[in-house]
Scaffold this motif. Structure first.
Motif, mmCIF file in Angstrom:
data_model
loop_
_atom_site.group_PDB
_atom_site.id
_atom_site.type_symbol
_atom_site.label_atom_id
_atom_site.label_comp_id
_atom_site.label_asym_id
_atom_site.label_seq_id
_atom_site.Cartn_x
_atom_site.Cartn_y
_atom_site.Cartn_z
ATOM 1 N N VAL A 34 8.487 -5.809 -0.977
ATOM 2 C CA VAL A 34 9.807 -6.352 -1.284
ATOM 3 C C VAL A 34 10.553 -6.608 0.013
ATOM 4 O O VAL A 34 10.817 -5.684 0.791
ATOM 5 C CB VAL A 34 10.621 -5.397 -2.176
ATOM 6 C CG1 VAL A 34 12.001 -5.986 -2.452
ATOM 7 C CG2 VAL A 34 9.885 -5.140 -3.483
ATOM 8 N N GLU A 35 10.887 -7.879 0.227
ATOM 9 C CA GLU A 35 11.632 -8.266 1.412
ATOM 10 C C GLU A 35 13.128 -8.216 1.126
ATOM 11 O O GLU A 35 13.566 -8.455 -0.006
ATOM 12 C CB GLU A 35 11.258 -9.695 1.859
ATOM 13 C CG GLU A 35 9.806 -9.898 2.184
ATOM 14 C CD GLU A 35 9.011 -10.397 0.996
ATOM 15 O OE1 GLU A 35 7.936 -10.978 1.204
ATOM 16 O OE2 GLU A 35 9.472 -10.213 -0.156
ATOM 17 N N SER A 36 13.890 -7.940 2.166
ATOM 18 C CA SER A 36 15.346 -7.973 2.073
ATOM 19 C C SER A 36 15.913 -8.292 3.439
ATOM 20 O O SER A 36 15.189 -8.272 4.449
ATOM 21 C CB SER A 36 15.888 -6.636 1.566
ATOM 22 O OG SER A 36 15.551 -5.595 2.459
ATOM 23 N N CYS A 46 10.644 -5.274 5.042
ATOM 24 C CA CYS A 46 9.553 -5.443 4.081
ATOM 25 C C CYS A 46 9.138 -4.037 3.652
ATOM 26 O O CYS A 46 8.490 -3.324 4.430
ATOM 27 C CB CYS A 46 8.393 -6.190 4.718
ATOM 28 S SG CYS A 46 6.879 -6.224 3.729
ATOM 29 N N ALA A 47 9.527 -3.649 2.466
ATOM 30 C CA ALA A 47 9.255 -2.304 1.970
ATOM 31 C C ALA A 47 8.065 -2.328 1.029
ATOM 32 O O ALA A 47 8.010 -3.152 0.100
ATOM 33 C CB ALA A 47 10.470 -1.758 1.243
ATOM 34 N N ALA A 48 7.128 -1.442 1.280
ATOM 35 C CA ALA A 48 5.920 -1.380 0.458
ATOM 36 C C ALA A 48 5.986 -0.207 -0.511
ATOM 37 O O ALA A 48 6.511 0.854 -0.183
ATOM 38 C CB ALA A 48 4.693 -1.231 1.342
ATOM 39 N N SER A 49 5.427 -0.408 -1.678
ATOM 40 C CA SER A 49 5.278 0.679 -2.647
ATOM 41 C C SER A 49 3.925 0.537 -3.323
ATOM 42 O O SER A 49 3.385 -0.557 -3.444
ATOM 43 C CB SER A 49 6.400 0.650 -3.685
ATOM 44 O OG SER A 49 6.412 -0.565 -4.383
ATOM 45 N N GLY A 50 3.373 1.668 -3.713
ATOM 46 C CA GLY A 50 2.076 1.657 -4.372
ATOM 47 C C GLY A 50 0.899 1.707 -3.424
ATOM 48 O O GLY A 50 -0.252 1.779 -3.859
ATOM 49 N N VAL A 66 8.218 -2.457 7.225
ATOM 50 C CA VAL A 66 8.083 -3.269 8.430
ATOM 51 C C VAL A 66 9.350 -4.115 8.577
ATOM 52 O O VAL A 66 9.925 -4.550 7.573
ATOM 53 C CB VAL A 66 6.847 -4.173 8.349
ATOM 54 C CG1 VAL A 66 6.794 -5.159 9.494
ATOM 55 C CG2 VAL A 66 5.597 -3.325 8.340
ATOM 56 N N TYR A 67 9.746 -4.337 9.817
ATOM 57 C CA TYR A 67 10.974 -5.061 10.095
ATOM 58 C C TYR A 67 10.674 -6.305 10.935
ATOM 59 O O TYR A 67 9.698 -6.346 11.683
ATOM 60 C CB TYR A 67 11.956 -4.170 10.853
ATOM 61 C CG TYR A 67 12.283 -2.888 10.128
ATOM 62 C CD1 TYR A 67 11.623 -1.704 10.453
ATOM 63 C CD2 TYR A 67 13.238 -2.867 9.132
ATOM 64 C CE1 TYR A 67 11.908 -0.519 9.793
ATOM 65 C CE2 TYR A 67 13.534 -1.688 8.452
ATOM 66 C CZ TYR A 67 12.868 -0.520 8.794
ATOM 67 O OH TYR A 67 13.154 0.643 8.132
ATOM 68 N N LEU A 68 11.547 -7.277 10.808
ATOM 69 C CA LEU A 68 11.522 -8.438 11.692
ATOM 70 C C LEU A 68 12.948 -8.665 12.187
ATOM 71 O O LEU A 68 13.803 -9.104 11.410
ATOM 72 C CB LEU A 68 10.995 -9.683 10.973
ATOM 73 C CG LEU A 68 10.793 -10.899 11.866
ATOM 74 C CD1 LEU A 68 9.647 -10.643 12.860
ATOM 75 C CD2 LEU A 68 10.503 -12.154 11.052
ATOM 76 N N GLN A 69 13.177 -8.292 13.431
ATOM 77 C CA GLN A 69 14.479 -8.530 14.051
ATOM 78 C C GLN A 69 14.496 -9.951 14.583
ATOM 79 O O GLN A 69 13.626 -10.316 15.394
ATOM 80 C CB GLN A 69 14.716 -7.535 15.188
ATOM 81 C CG GLN A 69 16.017 -7.743 15.928
ATOM 82 C CD GLN A 69 17.240 -7.445 15.070
ATOM 83 O OE1 GLN A 69 17.261 -6.455 14.333
ATOM 84 N NE2 GLN A 69 18.252 -8.295 15.156
ATOM 85 N N TRP A 104 1.154 -10.323 -1.115
ATOM 86 C CA TRP A 104 2.308 -11.077 -0.614
ATOM 87 C C TRP A 104 3.584 -10.557 -1.249
ATOM 88 O O TRP A 104 3.591 -10.185 -2.427
ATOM 89 C CB TRP A 104 2.188 -12.556 -0.986
ATOM 90 C CG TRP A 104 1.129 -13.319 -0.285
ATOM 91 C CD1 TRP A 104 -0.153 -13.500 -0.708
ATOM 92 C CD2 TRP A 104 1.241 -14.034 0.941
ATOM 93 N NE1 TRP A 104 -0.845 -14.286 0.183
ATOM 94 C CE2 TRP A 104 -0.015 -14.639 1.199
ATOM 95 C CE3 TRP A 104 2.284 -14.242 1.844
ATOM 96 C CZ2 TRP A 104 -0.247 -15.411 2.332
ATOM 97 C CZ3 TRP A 104 2.050 -15.014 2.974
ATOM 98 C CH2 TRP A 104 0.795 -15.590 3.212
ATOM 99 N N GLY A 105 4.661 -10.572 -0.494
ATOM 100 C CA GLY A 105 5.965 -10.373 -1.075
ATOM 101 C C GLY A 105 6.497 -11.694 -1.608
ATOM 102 O O GLY A 105 5.911 -12.753 -1.356
#
Length: 126
Positions: free
Chosen positions: A5-7, A22-26, A79-82, A116-117
């Motif tokens: 899930v991206e935010s 980008c948050a991962a679950s599962g 994971v982040y993207l600045q 993919w998100g």
């Protein structure tokens, strides 16, 4: 359930900054190479950045080099993207993806991605 899930997307003026998450679950992100991709209307998908799970090495497309920074927080499974010094040409839907078989050179092509998100929209106004 496996999810990415991206935010963090939004509207920003040229020259501004955003940080995408980008948050991962599962599943556990540190087992994967992770890439950020973007797709703008009328343009092909572009792999903009990638980070390896093995040694943390990174890749950046020439179009974002020096302006974007990818990082990962395994404790948060995120994971982040600045993104700094944003330009109108950076306007796109940004998606993260994970790859269990390829290094960044392969992941950035997008052909061996496992998950993919759905993406987050970044709009840069001039």
């Amino acid at each position: 359930e496996v999810q990415l899930v991206e935010s963090g997307g939004g509207l920003v003026q040229a020259g501004g900054s955003l940080r995408l998450s980008c948050a991962a679950s599962g599943f556990t992100l540190d087992d994967y190479t992770i890439g950020w991709f973007r797709e703008a209307p009328g343009k092909e998908r572009e792999g903009v950045s990638c980070i390896m799970s093995s040694d943390g090495s990174t890749y950046y497309a020439d179009s974002v080099k020096g302006r974007f920074t990818i990082s990962r927080d395994n404790a948060k499974n995120t994971v982040y993207l600045q993104m700094n010094s944003l330009k109108p040409d950076d306007t796109a839907v940004y998606s993260c993806a994970v790859d269990s078989v390829s290094d960044c050179e392969g992941t950035i092509e997008g052909d061996t991605v496992d998950y993919w998100g759905k993406g987050t929209l970044v709009t840069v106004s001039s």
